[in-house]
Design an enzyme around this catalytic site. Structure first.
Site, PDB file in Angstrom:
ATOM      1  CB  THR A   1      -0.928  -0.015   1.241  1.00 18.29           C
ATOM      2  OG1 THR A   1      -1.772  -1.166   1.147  1.00 18.29           O
ATOM      3  CG2 THR A   1      -1.777   1.237   1.323  1.00 18.29           C
TER       4      THR A   1
ATOM      5  CB  CYS B   1      -8.557  -4.849   1.539  1.00 16.89           C
ATOM      6  SG  CYS B   1      -6.921  -5.401   1.126  1.00 16.89           S
TER       7      CYS B   1
ATOM      8  CB  ALA C   1       7.482  -8.931   2.802  1.00 15.01           C
TER       9      ALA C   1
ATOM     10  CG  ASN D   1      -6.374  -8.166  -5.542  1.00 10.59           C
ATOM     11  OD1 ASN D   1      -6.249  -7.411  -6.509  1.00 10.59           O
ATOM     12  ND2 ASN D   1      -7.223  -7.914  -4.569  1.00 10.59           N
TER      13      ASN D   1
HETATM   14  N1  PLP Z   1      -1.768  -4.675  -4.311  1.00  5.63           N
HETATM   15  C1  PLP Z   1      -2.363  -5.873  -4.423  1.00  5.63           C
HETATM   16  C2  PLP Z   1      -2.654  -6.426  -5.780  1.00  5.63           C
HETATM   17  C3  PLP Z   1      -2.706  -6.597  -3.281  1.00  5.63           C
HETATM   18  O1  PLP Z   1      -3.304  -7.782  -3.408  1.00  5.63           O
HETATM   19  C4  PLP Z   1      -2.425  -6.035  -2.014  1.00  5.63           C
HETATM   20  C5  PLP Z   1      -2.822  -6.746  -0.767  1.00  5.63           C
HETATM   21  O2  PLP Z   1      -3.872  -7.352  -0.692  1.00  5.63           O
HETATM   22  C6  PLP Z   1      -1.776  -4.790  -1.954  1.00  5.63           C
HETATM   23  C7  PLP Z   1      -1.471  -4.141  -3.120  1.00  5.63           C
HETATM   24  C8  PLP Z   1      -1.447  -4.138  -0.649  1.00  5.63           C
HETATM   25  O3  PLP Z   1      -0.276  -4.697  -0.101  1.00  5.63           O
HETATM   26  P1  PLP Z   1      -0.006  -4.589   1.473  1.00  5.63           P
HETATM   27  O4  PLP Z   1      -0.953  -5.516   2.138  1.00  5.63           O
HETATM   28  O5  PLP Z   1       1.429  -5.021   1.627  1.00  5.63           O
HETATM   29  O6  PLP Z   1      -0.192  -3.172   1.854  1.00  5.63           O
END
Ligand code: PLP
Length: 387
Positions: free
Chosen positions: A71, A326, A199, A150
């Protein structure tokens, strides 16, 4: 009850190599910015991880900047202020596919009126003809296109998009969070100018990630965090040394084992999908006509409600998700399926199953047993949760 964790796109378990790296790093007392031996030992861990993450994505170590996760990396990249040696004026538009992760969809630090969507086709891939038209109307666009979605796992035409974006004088940011260990994410082959990795999707800890640039001509004059000048001024704050070291160890392992792991996941996914179909012929697997990540199945069946299906699976010992993690917890229809033109009842019923390197045949069988019960309940007009 034994459980089967089939929600790897939400987060993956820590790899043993990452656990070991965490354990070792916690014993290192120094601050990586200190010049004494203790500080240098911590610095060494950070720089080793920088090399490991750079190798994973085919970049130079000096072009990797650690962040608190995907993020933050997305937020850092998506700013009108992003500069290249040849172009210092602000970027005049942010173009993004309609299926990006919410951390991209919010538009980073662009004001709303400068953000424009690029539609996707019914199979879940970004519409490149629409992208070409959109970049043609901007003079210095920044484009964000994820490597694979995702929710559906659909792999995006990133290299083709890069050609279009660069021909129009634009810059391409690629959210590669779902790729490592599953498909190649070489920044040069993709033609990405900026790449986000996280990570915890590849077996490292949660709360650490990186923004990677292809060339050192791309600059971040507008950091999110200012202070002590860490990460060469791009991201201030004492580095999360243990998290970064474990990220490096997980990245190295994911890269070394990716071919074997991807084949393993693909095989199990085939077993899973053919089992799903045998049990209920009417299911829909989203994005199945496009290339997909080897580990992801997003499916729906008539009459199925995602929230109740997820609970029914959970009660049977199987962890799956309704669309993106999320946004689960709050029940909202998937923006990804909406963008693909999936009609309402199906859109609300989509369940995501995502596998990983330690998923077993027994996990898939447990999932299929649970599905058999749920499908039977659905065919009788129930929802599969015992009263
Ligand atoms: N981008 C994608 C495609 C994701 O699937 C996610 C997490 O679900 C993120 C960004 C965000 O990553 P983080 O959880 O490390 O903030």
């Amino acid at each position: 009850m034994e459980r089967s964790y089939l929600d790897w796109n939400a987060t993956a378990p820590l790899r043993p190599q990452a656990q070991e790296a965490l354990r070792e790093a916690f014993a290192v007392v120094g601050n990586p910015s200190s010049v004494h031996a203790e500080g240098r030992a911590a610095r060494q861990l950070v720089e080793k991880a920088r090399e490991q993450v750079a190798t994973l994505v085919g970049a130079q170590p000096g072009n990797v900047f650690f962040t608190s996760g995907g993020t933050e990396a997305n937020m850092l990249a998506l700013t009108p202020a992003i500069e290249t040696a040849g172009e210092k004026r602000p970027r005049d538009r942010l173009l993004m596919s309609a299926i990006e992760h919410p951390s991209v969809r919010t538009g980073g630090r662009f004001s709303r009126e400068l953000v424009q969507d690029v539609p996707v086709m019914a199979d879940g891939r970004a519409d490149l003809a629409a992208l070409a038209v959109a970049v043609g109307k901007a003079s210095r666009p920044l484009v964000s296109l994820m490597i694979a979605n995702n929710e559906t796992g659909v792999v995006q035409p990133v290299a083709e998009a890069a050609t279009i974006v660069h021909a129009a004088g634009g810059l391409l940011h690629v959210d590669a969070v779902q790729a490592p260990g599953r498909i190649s994410c070489d920044i040069g082959m993709l033609g990405a100018d900026l790449l986000t990795v996280s990570a915890h999707k590849l077996g490292g800890p949660k709360g650490v990630g990186a923004i990677v640039r292809r060339g050192d001509d791309v600059h971040f004059p507008d950091p999110l965090l200012r202070g002590g000048g860490q990460e060469r001024g791009v991201r201030a704050g004492t580095e999360n040394v243990a998290g970064i070291a474990a990220f490096g160890a997980a990245a190295e392992t994911a890269q070394r084992q990716s071919v074997a792991e991807a084949a393993h996941m693909k095989h199990l996914r085939e077993v899973l999908e053919s089992g799903l179909r045998t049990i209920s012929q009417s299911i829909v697997i989203f994005g199945e006509t496009a290339a997909r990540l080897p580990n992801t199945t997003l499916f729906a069946a008539e009459g199925m409600k995602a929230e109740t299906a997820v609970i029914a699976f959970d009660l049977e010992g199987v962890a799956v998700s309704s669309g993106a993690a999320c946004s689960s917890g709050k029940v909202q229809p998937s923006h990804v399926l909406g963008a693909m033109g999936v009609p309402e009842p199906l859109l609300r019923g989509a369940v995501r199953v995502s596998l990983g390197w330690s998923t077993t045949q027994a996990d898939v069988e447990r999932f299929l047993d649970a599905w058999r019960k749920l499908a039977t309940a659905l065919s009788k007009g129930g929802h599969g949760i015992a009263a």
